[in-house]
Design a protein around this motif. Structure first.
Motif, short mmCIF file in Angstrom:
data_model
loop_
_atom_site.label_atom_id
_atom_site.label_comp_id
_atom_site.label_asym_id
_atom_site.label_seq_id
_atom_site.Cartn_x
_atom_site.Cartn_y
_atom_site.Cartn_z
N GLN A 9 0.65 -1.07 -0.09
CA GLN A 9 -0.03 0.10 0.00
C GLN A 9 0.78 1.20 0.01
O GLN A 9 1.88 1.30 0.52
CB GLN A 9 -0.87 0.11 1.23
CG GLN A 9 -1.96 1.09 1.20
CD GLN A 9 -2.59 1.15 2.49
OE1 GLN A 9 -2.29 1.13 3.65
NE2 GLN A 9 -4.14 0.94 2.37
N THR A 10 0.67 2.31 -0.67
CA THR A 10 1.23 3.48 -0.89
C THR A 10 0.28 4.60 -0.57
O THR A 10 -0.94 4.48 -1.26
CB THR A 10 1.76 3.69 -2.39
OG1 THR A 10 2.74 2.72 -2.51
CG2 THR A 10 2.51 5.39 -2.15
N ARG A 11 0.69 5.48 0.34
CA ARG A 11 -0.14 6.59 0.86
C ARG A 11 0.26 8.04 -0.05
O ARG A 11 1.56 7.93 -0.07
CB ARG A 11 -0.38 7.06 2.31
CG ARG A 11 -1.00 5.73 3.09
CD ARG A 11 -0.84 6.05 4.38
NE ARG A 11 -1.56 4.81 5.23
CZ ARG A 11 -2.73 4.54 5.57
NH1 ARG A 11 -3.57 5.79 5.46
NH2 ARG A 11 -3.23 3.53 6.25
N CYS A 13 -0.80 12.09 -0.59
CA CYS A 13 -1.57 13.23 -0.15
C CYS A 13 -1.75 14.34 -1.41
O CYS A 13 -0.93 14.54 -1.97
CB CYS A 13 -1.15 14.16 0.77
SG CYS A 13 -2.33 15.40 1.68
N SER A 52 -10.38 7.05 -9.28
CA SER A 52 -11.31 7.32 -7.94
C SER A 52 -12.69 6.46 -8.14
O SER A 52 -13.25 6.09 -9.26
CB SER A 52 -11.76 8.70 -7.71
OG SER A 52 -11.91 9.38 -9.01
N ASN A 53 -13.24 5.85 -7.01
CA ASN A 53 -14.44 4.92 -7.16
C ASN A 53 -14.37 3.59 -7.61
O ASN A 53 -15.17 2.88 -7.53
CB ASN A 53 -15.60 5.73 -7.86
CG ASN A 53 -16.35 6.87 -7.27
OD1 ASN A 53 -16.37 6.89 -5.83
ND2 ASN A 53 -17.16 7.50 -7.97
N ASN A 54 -13.17 3.50 -7.99
CA ASN A 54 -12.81 2.05 -8.25
C ASN A 54 -13.66 1.25 -9.11
O ASN A 54 -14.29 0.17 -9.10
CB ASN A 54 -12.58 1.07 -7.02
CG ASN A 54 -11.34 1.71 -6.25
OD1 ASN A 54 -10.20 1.57 -6.81
ND2 ASN A 54 -11.55 2.03 -5.11
N ALA A 77 -10.06 10.97 3.08
CA ALA A 77 -9.37 9.85 2.40
C ALA A 77 -10.32 8.85 1.43
O ALA A 77 -11.56 8.66 1.74
CB ALA A 77 -8.74 9.15 3.48
N ILE A 78 -9.64 8.67 0.22
CA ILE A 78 -10.26 7.40 -0.50
C ILE A 78 -9.22 6.43 -0.78
O ILE A 78 -7.99 6.50 -0.46
CB ILE A 78 -10.71 8.00 -1.73
CG1 ILE A 78 -9.77 8.65 -2.41
CG2 ILE A 78 -11.74 9.22 -1.39
CD1 ILE A 78 -10.03 9.12 -4.02
N THR A 79 -9.75 5.29 -1.29
CA THR A 79 -8.76 4.47 -1.65
C THR A 79 -9.02 3.96 -3.10
O THR A 79 -10.07 3.85 -3.44
CB THR A 79 -9.11 2.98 -0.84
OG1 THR A 79 -8.86 3.21 0.69
CG2 THR A 79 -8.21 1.81 -1.26
N ILE A 80 -7.93 3.86 -3.80
CA ILE A 80 -7.76 3.61 -5.14
C ILE A 80 -7.01 2.34 -5.30
O ILE A 80 -5.77 2.09 -5.11
CB ILE A 80 -7.30 4.62 -6.02
CG1 ILE A 80 -7.90 5.87 -5.83
CG2 ILE A 80 -7.16 4.37 -7.54
CD1 ILE A 80 -7.52 7.25 -6.60
N ASN A 81 -7.75 1.35 -5.92
CA ASN A 81 -7.11 0.15 -6.17
C ASN A 81 -6.43 -0.06 -7.52
O ASN A 81 -7.13 0.41 -8.40
CB ASN A 81 -8.08 -1.11 -5.96
CG ASN A 81 -8.70 -1.21 -4.67
OD1 ASN A 81 -7.92 -1.06 -3.54
ND2 ASN A 81 -9.71 -1.21 -4.54
#
Length: 85
Positions: A9-11, A13, A52-54, A77-81
């Motif tokens: 996982q990479t964060r 900003c 975004s929204n995967n 925060a959001i998560t993008i796979n």
């Protein structure tokens, strides 16, 4: 903008100037070429990509409507796979 990738996982900003609706696309530049590598007859990315929204991706990029997100406050925060095709 870019950031070094980390295994798993990479964060990252990303500054947005004010609340609103945005679309985010990203990719893993595996060879540090500065561009998305593409291959095959249809120019499909050969490096992992995500939005975004995967959204589910079939043939070609997703629609703008499917990747729009609302940013309503600071530090959201959001998560993008990322997926490789």
């Amino acid at each position: 903008a870019s950031t070094p990738a980390a295994a798993g996982q990479t964060r990252f900003c990303l500054f947005v100037p004010h609340p609103g609706t945005y679309a985010i696309a990203m990719y893993h530049d595996e060879d540090s070429s500065g561009t998305i590598n593409r291959g095959g007859l249809f120019g499909i990315p050969s490096e992992a990509v995500g939005f975004s929204n995967n959204p589910t991706i079939f043939f070609g990029p997703p629609s703008l409507r499917s990747v729009l997100i609302k940013v309503e406050r600071a530090n959201e925060a959001i998560t993008i796979n990322l997926k490789k095709f």
